[in-house]
Design a protein around this motif. Structure first.
Motif, short mmCIF file in Angstrom:
data_model
loop_
_atom_site.label_atom_id
_atom_site.label_comp_id
_atom_site.label_asym_id
_atom_site.label_seq_id
_atom_site.Cartn_x
_atom_site.Cartn_y
_atom_site.Cartn_z
N GLU A 355 65.30 118.49 -28.30
CA GLU A 355 65.62 117.48 -29.32
C GLU A 355 65.49 116.06 -28.77
OE1 GLU A 355 66.24 117.65 -32.50
OE2 GLU A 355 66.13 119.83 -32.66
N GLY A 356 65.26 115.94 -27.46
CA GLY A 356 65.12 114.63 -26.85
C GLY A 356 66.42 114.02 -26.39
N VAL A 357 67.49 114.81 -26.33
CA VAL A 357 68.79 114.31 -25.90
C VAL A 357 68.84 114.28 -24.37
CG1 VAL A 357 71.28 114.75 -25.93
CG2 VAL A 357 69.89 115.25 -27.95
N THR A 358 69.38 113.21 -23.81
CA THR A 358 69.58 113.14 -22.36
C THR A 358 70.53 114.26 -21.95
OG1 THR A 358 69.30 110.74 -22.39
CG2 THR A 358 70.39 111.69 -20.47
N THR A 359 70.07 115.10 -21.04
CA THR A 359 70.80 116.34 -20.75
C THR A 359 70.78 116.63 -19.25
OG1 THR A 359 70.00 117.21 -22.86
CG2 THR A 359 71.00 118.78 -21.36
N ARG A 360 71.88 117.19 -18.78
CA ARG A 360 71.94 117.67 -17.40
C ARG A 360 72.64 119.02 -17.39
NH1 ARG A 360 75.24 114.84 -12.29
NH2 ARG A 360 75.24 116.68 -10.93
N TYR A 361 72.09 119.94 -16.61
CA TYR A 361 72.70 121.27 -16.45
C TYR A 361 73.02 121.47 -14.98
CZ TYR A 361 73.34 126.34 -16.62
OH TYR A 361 73.86 127.61 -16.53
N THR A 362 74.30 121.66 -14.67
CA THR A 362 74.75 121.87 -13.30
C THR A 362 75.24 123.31 -13.16
OG1 THR A 362 75.40 119.56 -12.98
CG2 THR A 362 76.41 121.19 -11.53
#
Length: 398
Positions: A355-362
């Motif tokens: 969707e173009g959302v700034t995302t981080r997966y830790t």
């Protein structure tokens, strides 16, 4: 003649300890999807999660216990190399080797994620002491049920950025309480509101109520927050487990303008600048519904199965509400979570990114539900989670 009988207690202790350590390490090594048949039963799933969480909470002490098991096994072997004794030695050896590898992974991840160098954690195999709230506030009521929030004041001057913390508990349990995050974040300049929401009961599913209760607190924050030294233009929502679901849904729906609070007015809801989901429930209708505890969770929270209420399950899925305007999203999760399975969470993160959302997966390696922080112990996993959250908040609401 007396040496062998004296070794029997050592053999019994070595066998019991070696089996427990080896099983806990197998659960840290094998992907949860491999255990799907066992997870289909709520009883076996509960046992698996309990053993894994206990392993995670004592952190580096698993290695100490594995060394003890190996020493007891070596002592019990003596000069008699019978097959049972050799088997105990092999199991103890596996437990020790696996615990060293998984602990090494956590140390490496801790350094890589900016959580610092801690060769051994926690220093004591017990819950850490976390400071309580500075004040408990009444933020509203829903159907005659009061809603409150614990305020942890920021250690800073001037209006402080705000983190709404939403506790977990399977939608039908849990409560506001000190944890590994609230006071930690307050000491780093972020005021924390640990919030209430209505819990599900067998006679009252809350799939359409709980997120609205988070909206109630947001509405109160927009009206009254400034009077308590809170900067209502810098807000993040943080939730863990079931609370992660509510945090994501409240943040996404508030940004798209379709969050109707259970008290106050939607017009008072301020902008949410960031959202954080810790091991969040995101797929009760899919893979979660194929686990024993996942089915029970859905039946209480939703009121029935996905086949009975597909529209309700869709309504509580965060992916339903994400748009290009959704706030920046951080998700953290243990790679060996047997309660909230990693696969659906990773798919959800991929959906948010598309969707173009700034995302981080830790990801927290070799850990189960809670990533080692479920009961507030100062483990390597706790440090990784704390570092990831502070970095995200510093980037988006500091």
């Amino acid at each position: 003649m007396t040496a062998a009988p004296r070794r029997v207690p050592s053999l019994i202790a070595a066998t019991a300890l070696a089996i427990v350590i080896a099983l806990s390490q197998l659960l840290a090594v094998l992907p949860p999807s491999w255990l799907q048949p066992l997870l289909a039963s709520s009883w076996t799933q509960h046992g698996i999660v309990s053993l894994s969480v206990a392993r995670d909470e004592i952190g580096g002490w698993v290695v100490v216990l594995a060394v003890v098991a190996a020493l007891l096994a070596w002592r019990s072997l003596g000069t008699r190399r019978s097959l049972p004794r050799k088997a105990v030695g092999a199991v103890a050896g596996f437990g020790l080797a696996a615990s060293l590898v998984t602990s090494g992974l956590l140390v490496y991840t801790s350094i890589d994620q900016g959580a610092g160098v801690r060769p051994f954690a926690p220093l004591l195999p017990a819950m850490a002491s976390h400071g309580g709230p500075d004040e408990t506030l009444a933020v509203g009521s829903a159907d005659g049920e009061p809603l409150r929030a614990d305020l942890y004041r920021a250690d800073s001057d001037g209006p402080a950025p705000v983190v709404l913390y939403v506790h977990g508990g399977g939608f039908d349990g849990g409560a506001r309480s000190p944890n590994a995050l609230n006071r930690y974040l307050a000491d780093r300049g972020y005021a924390v509101l640990d919030v209430d929401y209505r819990l599900a009961r067998p006679d009252r599913p809350t799939w359409d109520l709980a997120t609205a209760d988070i909206g109630c607190t947001l509405s109160w924050l927009g009206r009254e927050g400034a009077a308590f030294g809170l900067d209502v233009e810098r807000i993040a929502i943080l939730g863990e487990s079931a609370g992660g679901n509510l945090a994501l849904n409240a943040a996404y729906r508030s940004q798209s303008g379709n969050l109707e609070p259970s008290c106050g007015s939607a017009d008072d809801i301020p902008n949410v600048s960031a959202v954080i989901g810790g091991y969040p429930v995101v797929d009760l209708a899919g893979e979660e519904a194929r686990t024993g505890l996942g089915r029970l969770m859905g039946e209480v929270y939703i009121g029935g199965s996905p086949e009975e209420f597909p529209e309700r399950y869709a309504a509580i899925a965060p992916a339903t509400h994400v748009t290009a305007d959704s706030p920046p999203t951080l998700v953290y999760h243990g790679t060996r979570d047997h309660l909230v399975l990693p696969g659906p969470v990773e798919e959800f993160v991929a959906t948010v990114r598309r969707e173009g959302v700034t995302t981080r997966y830790t990801s927290i390696p070799a850990t189960d539900h809670g990533g080692g922080s479920l009961f507030g112990t100062s483990t390597w996993g706790t440090g990784i989670i704390q570092a990831a959250i502070v970095q995200w908040l510093d980037a988006h609401i500091a």
